[in-house]
Scaffold this active site. Structure first.
Site, PDB file in Angstrom:
ATOM      1  N   TYR A 130       0.905  -1.153   0.000  1.00 50.63           N
ATOM      2  CA  TYR A 130       0.000   0.000   0.000  1.00 50.63           C
ATOM      3  C   TYR A 130       0.934   1.190   0.000  1.00 50.63           C
ATOM      4  O   TYR A 130       1.638   1.426   1.001  1.00 50.63           O
ATOM      5  CB  TYR A 130      -0.837   0.024   1.282  1.00 50.63           C
ATOM      6  CG  TYR A 130      -2.032  -0.909   1.302  1.00 50.63           C
ATOM      7  CD1 TYR A 130      -3.032  -0.812   0.334  1.00 50.63           C
ATOM      8  CD2 TYR A 130      -2.175  -1.847   2.316  1.00 50.63           C
ATOM      9  CE1 TYR A 130      -4.140  -1.655   0.373  1.00 50.63           C
ATOM     10  CE2 TYR A 130      -3.281  -2.689   2.362  1.00 50.63           C
ATOM     11  CZ  TYR A 130      -4.256  -2.580   1.381  1.00 50.63           C
ATOM     12  OH  TYR A 130      -5.352  -3.405   1.419  1.00 50.63           O
ATOM     13  N   THR A 156      -1.248  -2.309  -4.655  1.00 48.19           N
ATOM     14  CA  THR A 156      -2.716  -2.310  -4.600  1.00 48.19           C
ATOM     15  C   THR A 156      -3.225  -0.920  -4.973  1.00 48.19           C
ATOM     16  O   THR A 156      -2.864   0.073  -4.337  1.00 48.19           O
ATOM     17  CB  THR A 156      -3.190  -2.716  -3.194  1.00 48.19           C
ATOM     18  OG1 THR A 156      -2.700  -4.041  -2.944  1.00 48.19           O
ATOM     19  CG2 THR A 156      -4.701  -2.707  -3.089  1.00 48.19           C
ATOM     20  N   LYS A 223      -2.594  -4.406  -8.565  1.00 53.28           N
ATOM     21  CA  LYS A 223      -3.719  -5.210  -8.046  1.00 53.28           C
ATOM     22  C   LYS A 223      -4.956  -4.332  -7.871  1.00 53.28           C
ATOM     23  O   LYS A 223      -4.900  -3.328  -7.147  1.00 53.28           O
ATOM     24  CB  LYS A 223      -3.328  -5.829  -6.704  1.00 53.28           C
ATOM     25  CG  LYS A 223      -4.455  -6.569  -6.004  1.00 53.28           C
ATOM     26  CD  LYS A 223      -3.953  -7.328  -4.798  1.00 53.28           C
ATOM     27  CE  LYS A 223      -5.046  -8.074  -4.073  1.00 53.28           C
ATOM     28  NZ  LYS A 223      -5.898  -7.209  -3.240  1.00 53.28           N
ATOM     29  N   HIS A 247     -10.912  -6.392  -4.603  1.00 56.00           N
ATOM     30  CA  HIS A 247     -10.551  -6.437  -3.182  1.00 56.00           C
ATOM     31  C   HIS A 247     -11.555  -7.302  -2.397  1.00 56.00           C
ATOM     32  O   HIS A 247     -11.834  -7.065  -1.225  1.00 56.00           O
ATOM     33  CB  HIS A 247     -10.529  -5.005  -2.622  1.00 56.00           C
ATOM     34  CG  HIS A 247      -9.441  -4.735  -1.620  1.00 56.00           C
ATOM     35  ND1 HIS A 247      -8.336  -3.971  -1.901  1.00 56.00           N
ATOM     36  CD2 HIS A 247      -9.292  -5.115  -0.328  1.00 56.00           C
ATOM     37  CE1 HIS A 247      -7.572  -3.873  -0.819  1.00 56.00           C
ATOM     38  NE2 HIS A 247      -8.131  -4.582   0.155  1.00 56.00           N
TER      39      HIS A 247
END
Ligand SMILES: Cc1cc2nc3c(=O)[nH]c(=O)nc-3n(C[C@H](O)[C@H](O)[C@H](O)COP(=O)(O)O)c2cc1C
Length: 352
Positions: A130, A156, A223, A247
């Site tokens: 992150y 992500t 992602k 997610h």
């Protein structure tokens, strides 16, 4: 209790965990539309099997980013495994190593990266980032993961802010108070710097990818991509892979089920980079469908935490082995001897 399929682990995990931990793991955003759709969409797809092929030997092996894995079934990054089992990510890492598949370790792992690597030194691992507002911290984390032998960096992109998880709000779940986020800085610096969930960099955008590319030689995988526009931008920015993912329905609600978004992304990518999928994969047939629609490999989120909650390392091993066996059966029953024989012809498009 005998565990026959992945949802057997779900039922048992629910009994074993506290309500707030269970709710955190299941935790859908808003009304849970996408969360439900992820699973339901797989069930709307029908298969076109081919028979009278020699399926006495079926090989489930494949590769991700050039590394061999025993089956196209790997582990998505999920936070805080110690909530499900005392030694958390260390158990997950050992199970992944034993299964010969890839484990994507979360930024918010509850064990240190060093401990995870030490307990399963031969396992294939990628590191999920992150992106933080503090670039020095990003650099430290990425270079530390690279030095520890993580083989790819998974960024992500679908969580510039955290989605609204009603269950966690009702339970007044405070992850920051509950857990020491041990993993972010190097061991010496850990005590002075507890990085918070709120430190995710909401201004991170396409132009900043090059900054990450200058601090690591690892392949970069995005992602959370759901559209052809973003898939094309990903290629333009020289990333090496895409996770089609929503997610697990925990971020923006009412986006398409991952398996539906996959088709659009696959068409845009035209085979230039690898595409992976997570979200709602629960059976061997789901794995087969994802591969037939163009995914190189699927990743599991919640089922790994269910396995962990039920039996620790052995639970994760069992989850992986049950799904691999189901996938083997699905391949045999549809006439596929190797993963390269799994193609779009397996899917009945008239009802998609
Ligand atoms: C409890 C939990 C924690 C998660 N933590 C992260 C995380 O730290 N980083 C991330 O990129 N995705 C995270 N995810 C999303 C998963 O990587 C994955 O996209 C999702 O769980 C896949 O759907 P599935 O649970 O239906 O398999 C989390 C999901 C769950 C359920």
């Amino acid at each position: 209790m005998s565990f026959v399929c992945l949802t057997d682990f779900q039922a048992h995990a629910r009994e074993r965990l506290s309500k707030s931990t269970w709710d955190f793991i299941e935790g859908e955003a808003d009304e849970g539309i996408t969360w439900k759709d992820n699973m339901a969409a797989f069930k709307k797809i029908r298969l076109r099997p081919r028979y009278l092929r020699d399926v006495s030997k079926v090989d489930t092996r494949t590769t991700v980013q050039g590394e061999e894995i025993s089956a196209p079934i790997c582990i998505s990054p999920t936070a805080f495994h110690c909530m499900a089992w005392p030694d958390g990510e260390m158990s997950t890492a050992r199970a992944a190593q034993a299964a010969g598949i890839c484990y994507v370790t979360s930024t918010y792992a509850s064990c240190t990266l060093e401990d995870i690597v030490a307990t399963a030194p031969k396992g294939l691992r990628w590191f999920q980032l992150y992106v933080q507002s503090d670039w020095e911290l990003n650099k430290q984390m990425v270079q530390r993961a690279e030095a520890l032998g993580f083989k790819a960096l998974v960024i992500t992109v679908d969580a510039p802010v955290i989605g609204k998880r009603r269950r966690d709000i009702r339970n007044q779940l405070n992850l920051e108070a509950k857990l020491m986020l041990k993993d972010l800085r190097s061991p010496e610096e850990r005590i002075s710097s507890r990085v918070q969930l709120s430190s995710i960099n909401a201004s991170f955008c396409w132009k900043d990818l090059s900054q990450l590319q200058t601090i690591t030689r690892l392949p970069i995988i995005l992602k959370g991509i759901l559209t052809k526009e973003d898939a094309e931008l990903a290629i333009k920015h020289n990333v090496q892979g895409i996770f089609v993912s929503n997610h697990g329905g925990r971020q923006l609600d009412e986006v398409p089920a991952s398996i539906y978004a996959l088709t659009e992304v696959v068409a845009a990518v035209k085979g230039k980079i690898e595409i992976y999928l997570d979200g709602g994969v629960r059976t061997g047939n789901d794995v087969l469908k994802a591969l037939a629609l163009g995914a190189k490999c699927i990743f599991l989120g919640r089922p790994i935490l269910w396995g962990l909650a039920c039996k620790g390392e052995h639970g994760v091993e069992e989850v992986l082995s049950i799904l691999k066996n189901e996938f083997h059966t699905s391949m045999s029953l549809s006439g596929c001897r190797s993963v390269t024989e799994i193609s779009r012809e397996l899917i009945q498009f008239s009802i998609l």
